[in-house]
Design a protein around this motif. Structure first.
Motif, mmCIF file in Angstrom:
data_model
loop_
_atom_site.group_PDB
_atom_site.id
_atom_site.type_symbol
_atom_site.label_atom_id
_atom_site.label_comp_id
_atom_site.label_asym_id
_atom_site.label_seq_id
_atom_site.Cartn_x
_atom_site.Cartn_y
_atom_site.Cartn_z
ATOM 1 N N SER A 60 0.895 -1.219 -0.142
ATOM 2 C CA SER A 60 0.010 0.165 -0.011
ATOM 3 C C SER A 60 0.778 1.299 -0.030
ATOM 4 O O SER A 60 0.284 2.297 -0.048
ATOM 5 N N ILE A 61 2.271 1.109 0.310
ATOM 6 C CA ILE A 61 3.041 2.291 0.169
ATOM 7 C C ILE A 61 4.128 2.154 -1.158
ATOM 8 O O ILE A 61 4.417 0.980 -1.196
ATOM 9 N N SER A 62 4.504 3.132 -1.497
ATOM 10 C CA SER A 62 5.686 2.987 -2.767
ATOM 11 C C SER A 62 6.714 2.374 -2.080
ATOM 12 O O SER A 62 7.098 2.762 -0.896
ATOM 13 N N PRO A 63 7.629 1.867 -2.886
ATOM 14 C CA PRO A 63 8.684 1.379 -2.456
ATOM 15 C C PRO A 63 9.890 2.372 -2.045
ATOM 16 O O PRO A 63 10.562 2.121 -1.018
ATOM 17 N N THR A 64 9.763 3.405 -2.615
ATOM 18 C CA THR A 64 10.637 4.489 -2.169
ATOM 19 C C THR A 64 10.232 5.055 -0.570
ATOM 20 O O THR A 64 11.199 4.998 0.211
ATOM 21 N N THR A 65 8.967 5.086 -0.445
ATOM 22 C CA THR A 65 8.448 5.604 1.047
ATOM 23 C C THR A 65 8.685 4.424 2.063
ATOM 24 O O THR A 65 9.261 4.763 3.048
ATOM 25 N N ARG A 66 8.680 3.242 1.625
ATOM 26 C CA ARG A 66 8.901 2.065 2.501
ATOM 27 C C ARG A 66 10.615 2.131 2.810
ATOM 28 O O ARG A 66 10.847 1.903 3.990
ATOM 29 N N THR A 67 11.345 2.306 1.892
ATOM 30 C CA THR A 67 12.870 2.120 2.141
ATOM 31 C C THR A 67 12.938 3.427 3.113
ATOM 32 O O THR A 67 13.967 3.238 3.997
ATOM 33 N N ALA A 68 12.504 4.582 2.987
ATOM 34 C CA ALA A 68 12.737 5.681 3.681
ATOM 35 C C ALA A 68 12.257 5.541 5.287
ATOM 36 O O ALA A 68 13.048 5.721 5.901
ATOM 37 N N LEU A 69 11.114 4.816 5.319
ATOM 38 C CA LEU A 69 10.740 4.428 6.590
ATOM 39 C C LEU A 69 11.580 3.306 7.262
ATOM 40 O O LEU A 69 11.938 3.671 8.514
ATOM 41 N N LEU A 70 11.811 2.436 6.599
ATOM 42 C CA LEU A 70 12.759 1.404 7.173
ATOM 43 C C LEU A 70 14.099 2.065 7.668
ATOM 44 O O LEU A 70 14.578 1.847 8.528
ATOM 45 N N ASP A 71 14.723 2.876 6.716
ATOM 46 C CA ASP A 71 16.177 3.581 7.102
ATOM 47 C C ASP A 71 15.851 4.193 8.261
ATOM 48 O O ASP A 71 16.600 4.433 9.097
ATOM 49 N N ALA A 72 14.584 5.180 8.535
ATOM 50 C CA ALA A 72 14.573 6.081 9.571
ATOM 51 C C ALA A 72 14.279 5.175 10.930
ATOM 52 O O ALA A 72 14.999 5.659 11.853
ATOM 53 N N PHE A 73 13.519 4.006 10.940
ATOM 54 C CA PHE A 73 13.564 2.924 12.031
ATOM 55 C C PHE A 73 15.061 2.680 12.211
ATOM 56 O O PHE A 73 15.303 2.451 13.710
ATOM 57 N N ARG A 74 15.703 2.179 11.399
ATOM 58 C CA ARG A 74 17.050 1.675 11.863
ATOM 59 C C ARG A 74 18.016 2.665 12.238
ATOM 60 O O ARG A 74 18.651 2.171 13.032
#
Length: 77
Positions: A60-74
């Motif tokens: 439901s979210i774009s791959p770019t947004t998903r990557t940005a969120l995962l990077d922020a959590f990490r």
């Protein structure tokens, strides 16, 4: 004696909810939970978040947004 601190508790929440902690680690987690109101509230918030997001499709979210969120959590660890 409970040696688990709040930071360790937070790090183990997902494993606890998924039933992946060993017996001793689970008991330390539960012991800490019984003594710490802040961690009790945090666990409740995580449970509510998981419940609210259960039906959300993985794509439901774009791959770019998903990557940005995962990077922020990490980067928070």
């Amino acid at each position: 004696m409970n040696d688990l601190d709040c930071q360790q508790f937070v790090e183990q929440v997902t494993s606890f909810l998924e039933g992946d902690l060993g017996p001793d680690a689970e008991q330390s987690f539960i012991d800490h939970l019984a003594l710490c109101d802040g961690c009790d509230r945090y666990l409740d918030q995580v449970r509510q978040t998981v419940q609210a997001l259960e039906g959300l499709p993985a794509d439901s979210i774009s791959p770019t947004t998903r990557t940005a969120l995962l990077d922020a959590f990490r980067s928070q660890t």
